[in-house]
Design an enzyme around this catalytic site. Structure first.
Site, PDB file in Angstrom:
ATOM      1  N   LYS A  13      67.196  -1.778   8.842  1.00  0.00           N
ATOM      2  CA  LYS A  13      65.823  -1.592   9.624  1.00  0.00           C
ATOM      3  C   LYS A  13      65.866  -2.141  10.956  1.00  0.00           C
ATOM      4  O   LYS A  13      66.025  -3.249  11.121  1.00  0.00           O
ATOM      5  CB  LYS A  13      64.836  -2.466   8.947  1.00  0.00           C
ATOM      6  CG  LYS A  13      63.475  -1.967   9.412  1.00  0.00           C
ATOM      7  CD  LYS A  13      62.619  -2.734   9.526  1.00  0.00           C
ATOM      8  CE  LYS A  13      62.415  -3.799  10.834  1.00  0.00           C
ATOM      9  NZ  LYS A  13      62.067  -3.251  11.993  1.00  0.00           N
ATOM     10  N   GLU A  62      70.561 -15.127  12.042  1.00  0.00           N
ATOM     11  CA  GLU A  62      70.758 -15.731  13.447  1.00  0.00           C
ATOM     12  C   GLU A  62      69.629 -15.665  13.999  1.00  0.00           C
ATOM     13  O   GLU A  62      69.023 -14.726  14.543  1.00  0.00           O
ATOM     14  CB  GLU A  62      72.083 -14.620  14.059  1.00  0.00           C
ATOM     15  CG  GLU A  62      72.468 -15.202  15.492  1.00  0.00           C
ATOM     16  CD  GLU A  62      73.460 -14.379  15.777  1.00  0.00           C
ATOM     17  OE1 GLU A  62      73.695 -14.659  17.200  1.00  0.00           O
ATOM     18  OE2 GLU A  62      74.009 -13.656  15.269  1.00  0.00           O
ATOM     19  N   CYS A  84      69.945 -14.093  22.690  1.00  0.00           N
ATOM     20  CA  CYS A  84      70.072 -15.545  21.887  1.00  0.00           C
ATOM     21  C   CYS A  84      70.768 -16.646  22.302  1.00  0.00           C
ATOM     22  O   CYS A  84      70.638 -17.663  22.355  1.00  0.00           O
ATOM     23  CB  CYS A  84      70.220 -15.278  20.379  1.00  0.00           C
ATOM     24  SG  CYS A  84      71.497 -14.417  20.057  1.00  0.00           S
ATOM     25  N   GLU A 107      62.044 -21.295  23.431  1.00  0.00           N
ATOM     26  CA  GLU A 107      63.129 -20.102  23.983  1.00  0.00           C
ATOM     27  C   GLU A 107      62.146 -19.310  24.467  1.00  0.00           C
ATOM     28  O   GLU A 107      61.412 -18.474  23.990  1.00  0.00           O
ATOM     29  CB  GLU A 107      63.714 -19.695  22.563  1.00  0.00           C
ATOM     30  CG  GLU A 107      64.802 -18.431  22.899  1.00  0.00           C
ATOM     31  CD  GLU A 107      65.347 -17.712  21.632  1.00  0.00           C
ATOM     32  OE1 GLU A 107      66.388 -17.172  21.926  1.00  0.00           O
ATOM     33  OE2 GLU A 107      64.403 -17.657  20.645  1.00  0.00           O
TER      34      GLU A 107
END
Length: 498
Positions: free
Chosen positions: A186, A262, A296, A394
Site C-alpha cells: 500500500k 522505520e 527521515c 521532527e
C-alpha cells in the site's frame, strides 16, 4: 513516452491507474486525484480501494505463498527475475523519474539518481537470493546432527510513505522477494504511481501472479486494515513514530504479526573545529535540504564546536543561500516543492515557532512564491536550546537548528538527547574523535565526514523510537525469514522404555 523531452512538462491530462491483484489490473470505482505540488495541476487519478479489495489481495498473496510458486524456486531462479527487473528499470528510468517528480515534487535530477539506486537494490537483492542460507551444528556428538533453516515468513504487508515513494519501495521489495515471501503493498495515496508501474515491471520480468499485489487508498482505511489483518504474517511500515506505535497495538490485537518499522528521526550532525569546515558546511546544507528536508535521515540538528560556531554558521548560511530552489522538472533545480499542503503548513508553523521561542534566524525562513506550487527556502536557526520545539520535534522540512558544545562528552550527550536514533554524522580529521563519537552516539546509520552515503549492501534501520528491524543487504533478507532448528538423529535410538 519514449523520449526525455516528453517528460519536461506536466501532462495535458491526469493518468489513470487501477490497482493490481493476482497478476491482473483491477478498475477502481472511486478515485483520488493528485495535483503536482510543483505545478498545481492534476497529474494522476488513483483508485480508492476498499477493505474487500485488500482481502482479495491478501488471499492472492496467500495462495501464491502456500503453493510455493515463488518460495519453492531455487534462489538462482528468483535472482534471475530480480536481475531482469533491474534491466527493465534501466529502460524505464526517465519515465519513473518523471512520475515520481510530478507526484512528489522532488527535483527530476534527484529522482533519476534515486532510480539508479533502486536498480542497484534489485541487483543486490538478486545476489542475496543466491546467498541466503542457514547453518549447521556438527558439535552435538556422533548421534545427532543439527541444522538451522531460514524459511520465508509468509505474506508481507508493505506500507510506504510519500517522501521517497520508489526508493523506499525498492529498498524493501527485492529483499522481501529474495527471501521467498509474497506481498501486498500500500503506497501513500498521494504518491502511488511508481509503485503501480513496478507491478508492470515485475510482471514483465516473470514474477509469478499473486506474488506482488498493490492496493491503493488511505492509511486510515487500508493501512489500518493491513495492520490488523490476521492473514498477513509480517508488516513493514515506514512513516511517523506515532503511526508506527499504532501498528504495534494493531499487531498485538490481531495475530501478533512481526513488524519492521522505520520511523522518525531528529538526526545530529556533529562538527568539530578540526574538521574541513568547507566540506562540513556543504554536507550540512545537503543533509538538511536534500528532498526538501522531507527525509527521515536528514541532518536536522547541527551540533558544532563553540570555538568555530560563528564561522561555521556563516559558511553554512552562504551555502544554503546558493541552493537552487525551483520547478522540479528543471534539470538545474536542487530543492523542489513541498509534497503536501499539510506538510507545507507544518514546516512554516515550526519556523514561526522557532522565532517565537527566541532562536536567531540566520537564513531562509520564508515561503518562496514561484507563481505556482509550494516552496520553502532552506532555513538555519542559531542559538537554539535543546528545550525548543524546533530542536526536539521532527519537522520534516528544510529547517536546521544549530547548538554548540565544548567537549566530546558534551557533543555525544547532545546527540543522544532525543527519543530518536535513526542516523547521525560526525565531521573531524581526528580518528580518535571520529571513532569515539561513532561508537557512543545511538543511531542505526552513521556517516563520518560524509552524508547519506552508501548503497543497498548496507543495512538500514534505527535505534530507540526510530524503529525495529533492518532493511536492505543480507540483513534485510533475513528480516523476512524465520529460523527453524532441525535435529537429525543418526543410527539406532537409545530406547527410553526398556
Amino acid at each position: 513516452m519514449d523520449q526525455l523531452n516528453n517528460f519536461l512538462s506536466p501532462p495535458a491530462a491526469p493518468r489513470d491507474f487501477g490497482f493490481f491483484v493476482d497478476g491482473k489490473w483491477q478498475s477502481g470505482h472511486d478515485f483520488f486525484v493528485r495535483h503536482s505540488p510543483g505545478h498545481g495541476v492534476a497529474v494522476t487519478r488513483t483508485a480508492k480501494c476498499s477493505v474487500d479489495d485488500l482481502n482479495a489481495a491478501v488471499a492472492a498473496a496467500r495462495r501464491a505463498f502456500e503453493d510455493r510458486r515463488w518460495s519453492g524456486l531455487p534462489g538462482g531462479s528468483r535472482a534471475s527475475v530480480l536481475l531482469r527487473v533491474a534491466e527493465i528499470l534501466r529502460t524505464r528510468r526517465d519515465e519513473l523519474a518523471y512520475w515520481e517528480t510530478l507526484e512528489n515534487g522532488k527535483p527530476i535530477a534527484q529522482a533519476r539518481g534515486e532510480i539508479d539506486h533502486c536498480i542497484a537494490c534489485f541487483e543486490v537483492g538478486a545476489g542475496a537470493a543466491r546467498l541466503l542460507h542457514g547453518d549447521s551444528f556438527n558439535s552435538l556428538g556422533d548421534g545427532l546432527f543439527g541444522m538451522v533453516l531460514r524459511e520465508p515468513i509468509g505474506v508481507v504487508g508493505l506500507i510506504t510513505p510519500w517522501n521517497f515513494p520508489f526508493l523506499i519501495l525498492c529498498e524493501r521489495v527485492p529483499f522481501i522477494l529474495a527471501s521467498g515471501c509474497t506481498m501486498v503493498v500500500k503506497p501513500s495515496e498521494v504518491t502511488s504511481a511508481t509503485t503501480l508501474i513496478l507491478a508492470e515491471v515485475l510482471a514483465e520480468a516473470g514474477l509469478p501472479d499473486g506474488v506482488y499485489n498493490v492496493i491503493t487508498g488511505s492509511g486510515r482505511t487500508i493501512g489500518q486494515a493491513m495492520s490488523e489483518h490476521p492473514d498477513i504474517d509480517m508488516l513493514s511500515f515506514t512513516g511517523s513514530t506515532a503511526v508506527g506505535r499504532s501498528c504495534v497495538h494493531a499487531a498485538a490485537d490481531s495475530n501478533f504479526k512481526k513488524l519492521g518499522l522505520e520511523l522518525g528521526g531528529k538526526n545530529p550532525i556533529i562538527v568539530f573545529a578540526d574538521s574541513d569546515l568547507e566540506d562540513a558546511a556543504d554536507g550540512a546544507a545537503f543533509g538538511i535540504s536534500f528532498n526538501t528536508g522531507q527525509c527521515c535521515v536528514s541532518s536536522s540538528r547541527l551540533i558544532v564546536e563553540r570555538s568555530v560556531a560563528r564561522e561555521f554558521e556563516a559558511l553554512l548560511a552562504e551555502k544554503m543561500k546558493r541552493i537552487r530552489v525551483g520547478d522540479p522538472l528543471d534539470e538545474t533545480t536542487q530543492v523542489g516543492a513541498i509534497t503536501t499542503e499539510a506538510q507545507n503548513t507544518t514546516i512554516l508553523d515550526y519556523i514561526a515557532k522557532g522565532k517565537t521561542e527566541g532562536a536567531e534566524l540566520v537564513t531562509g525562513g520564508t515561503a518562496i512564491d514561484l507563481g505556482r506550487g509550494q516552496y520553502i527556502a532552506p532555513t538555519l536557526f542559531s542559538g537554539v536550546s535543546r528545550e525548543m520545539a524546533i530542536a526536539r520535534d521532527e519537522i520534516f522540512g528544510p529547517v536546521l537548528c544549530s547548538m554548540t558544545f565544548d567537549t566530546v562528552e558534551q557533543a555525544v550527550e547532545l546527540a543522544n538527547d532525543t527519543v530518536y536514533g535513526l542516523a547521525a554524522s560526525v565531521w573531524t580529521k581526528n580518528i580518535d574523535k571520529a571513532l569515539t563519537v561513532t561508537r557512543r552516539v545511538r543511531a542505526g546509520r552513521f556517516w563520518v565526514n560524509t552524508m547519506m552515503a552508501g548503497g543497498p549492501e548496507m543495512p538500514l534501520g534505527g535505534f530507540k523510537q526510530s524503529g525495529w528491524g533492518r532493511e536492505a543487504g543480507m540483513y534485510g533478507v533475513e528480516e523476512y525469514t524465520q529460523v527453524k532448528s532441525v535435529h537429525v538423529e543418526i543410527g539406532k535410538r537409545t530406547h527410553w522404555i526398556s
